[in-house]
Design an enzyme around this catalytic site. Sequence first.
Site, PDB file in Angstrom:
ATOM      1  N   CYS A 177      -4.036  28.258  31.326  1.00  0.00           N
ATOM      2  CA  CYS A 177      -2.457  28.170  32.244  1.00  0.00           C
ATOM      3  C   CYS A 177      -2.356  29.130  33.155  1.00  0.00           C
ATOM      4  CB  CYS A 177      -1.732  28.700  31.064  1.00  0.00           C
ATOM      5  SG  CYS A 177      -0.268  29.538  31.644  1.00  0.00           S
ATOM      6  N   CYS A 254       5.161  30.072  23.718  1.00  0.00           N
ATOM      7  CA  CYS A 254       4.802  31.121  24.615  1.00  0.00           C
ATOM      8  C   CYS A 254       4.807  32.580  24.501  1.00  0.00           C
ATOM      9  CB  CYS A 254       5.125  30.855  26.335  1.00  0.00           C
ATOM     10  SG  CYS A 254       4.612  31.727  27.489  1.00  0.00           S
ATOM     11  N   TYR A 407      20.328  38.360  51.109  1.00  0.00           N
ATOM     12  CA  TYR A 407      19.834  37.372  50.046  1.00  0.00           C
ATOM     13  C   TYR A 407      20.433  37.664  48.826  1.00  0.00           C
ATOM     14  CZ  TYR A 407      15.576  38.105  53.317  1.00  0.00           C
ATOM     15  OH  TYR A 407      14.634  38.263  54.398  1.00  0.00           O
ATOM     16  N   GLU A 428      24.323  34.979  51.953  1.00  0.00           N
ATOM     17  CA  GLU A 428      23.267  34.100  51.322  1.00  0.00           C
ATOM     18  C   GLU A 428      23.647  32.440  51.985  1.00  0.00           C
ATOM     19  OE1 GLU A 428      20.893  32.133  49.308  1.00  0.00           O
ATOM     20  OE2 GLU A 428      21.098  34.121  48.704  1.00  0.00           O
ATOM     21  N   CYS A 503       9.379  41.598  44.932  1.00  0.00           N
ATOM     22  CA  CYS A 503       8.604  41.083  43.629  1.00  0.00           C
ATOM     23  C   CYS A 503       7.361  40.978  43.919  1.00  0.00           C
ATOM     24  CB  CYS A 503       9.405  39.779  43.345  1.00  0.00           C
ATOM     25  SG  CYS A 503       9.435  38.651  44.528  1.00  0.00           S
TER      26      CYS A 503
END
Length: 551
Positions: A177, A254, A407, A428, A503
């Site tokens: 995966c 998972c 954002y 946005e 991120c």
Amino acid sequence: MTLQIIITLRYGSTACREVYNGFAISLVSEDFCKQNDYKKEDKMKKENPVNRKKYTNNEEINNGEKTGKRAQGVRSKSDDSTSKFRKNAQGTKRRTDDSAFGIGKKSQGTKRRTNDSAFGIEKNTRGTKGRTDDSSFGIRKNTQGAKRKSNDSATGINKKNNMSSVNAGKCPVSKKCGGCQMIDVPYKEQIKRKHEREEELLGKYGTVEPFIEMEHPDHYRCKVHAVFTHDRKGNPVSGIYKEGTHDVVPVDACYLENEKADAIIATIRGMLKSFKIKTFDEDNGYGLFRHVLIRVGHNTGEIMVVLVLTSPILPSKNNFVKALLKEHPEITTIVINVNDKRTSMILGDKEKAIYGPGFIYDTVCGMKFKISPKSFYQVNPVQTEKLYSKAVELAGLTGKETVLDCYCGVGTIGIIASPHAAEVIGVELNKDAVRDARLNARMNEIENITIYENDASRFMVQMAEAGDHADVVFMDPPRSGSTEIFMDSMFKLNPDRIVYISCSPDSLARDLEYITKNGYKADRIIPVDMFPFTRSCETVVLLTKTSGSEG
């Protein structure tokens, strides 16, 4: 002695006779054999009532009226000695005895099984969802491997069973995966490695502070996606794409995903066959059922199920919904999303709620938010609270500032910051997110926030040209980071403080290099472990003006 062999031809209707190595071989059509078989069966039913009962049961099995069916449309013979054939466990035919030829034949049509002992997988006898608890970690293993064959490239399923490539720790498919690169690394060691990586990339801009860790770093993902396909027998298979491919890795549960979401996906997979719903085949474009997306409100407990289909019509829709709710009454809403394009995108443009309102609510930092199928919303709600609280803290708001939330998505950061600022402006481009952000502001009775549907770069230039000013800019760009166009627009607006939520430390390092060359410095760099067991992490950075750039 003459040995006569009957070979059934699938095509053709002409019977012929040949001689091979002294044996007389009769070649006859399949229809001819069936006619003779039916005559024998009729005769047996008249002579033996027990045989009649067996035949009736097999008809019911062939028609799919029994749950434990074995036959795949092949008639069962009461006495197979007449045809030199017998049925195997899957209802296909194989030869009874090939010793006359001196050949050890491999039975035709038997199912080749994968030896999953290395996985610690326990299969149940019905081929349905069966899980084995790993007492060391309290997780459940993938059991769809019971159906997998060694090669199924026609369906795009990655089914190569290479035992050496399988991680035998917390997850049996982690190597295939690629979603949890550090699944077998102790949590403290994960944090150490991530911190070293952050220091390597960001250390030259300032001190990288200790990680904000997660107390219970498992099953944190409240947004869960499963792609659906089928094996060579047509059995539904669900899982995730192998990293960098569209090969499907079958997964039942998972270690990163919400357990309730995984259970709902497993239930849906088990329902497809009984409802005769075909899964989508990416190779030929046929099939109805493509994906399932589950979104869970961590604090509210509300659950949204999104069924991604190639058509807006779900066969036996009402019965399907009723059956799903019977197993999972906690589901708040069910939505059909239509994606009929040959695309890698999961969601299509059209959607319709078939149960409930078509959205759910969740709370973050005391504020309530509406979540639609397409809304951007952080996948780890526990760490999201810590991240946004830290971001608002770094902004140093006193109640007098004008705050610009770029954002802004569904307005989470701006709405959370609004009680501490004089005015909040959210920008946005996604119209669905803008609609949800405005609703969220009204729902939370926030009166000092305005949401604009616009490109953030263009909007900041317009603000600067109009002589307006923002004291604080929150920027939360996608993983690819910001752009020089956006940052140049921000410099024209000349905010006192910038709070950058990233991120990806790689794109953050690139952007910090550009920002620090244009009159700002990094005062605080704080990493947040939003994605345990992966290489990814969030970082929140406070940037303030350098002494020579203030004006």
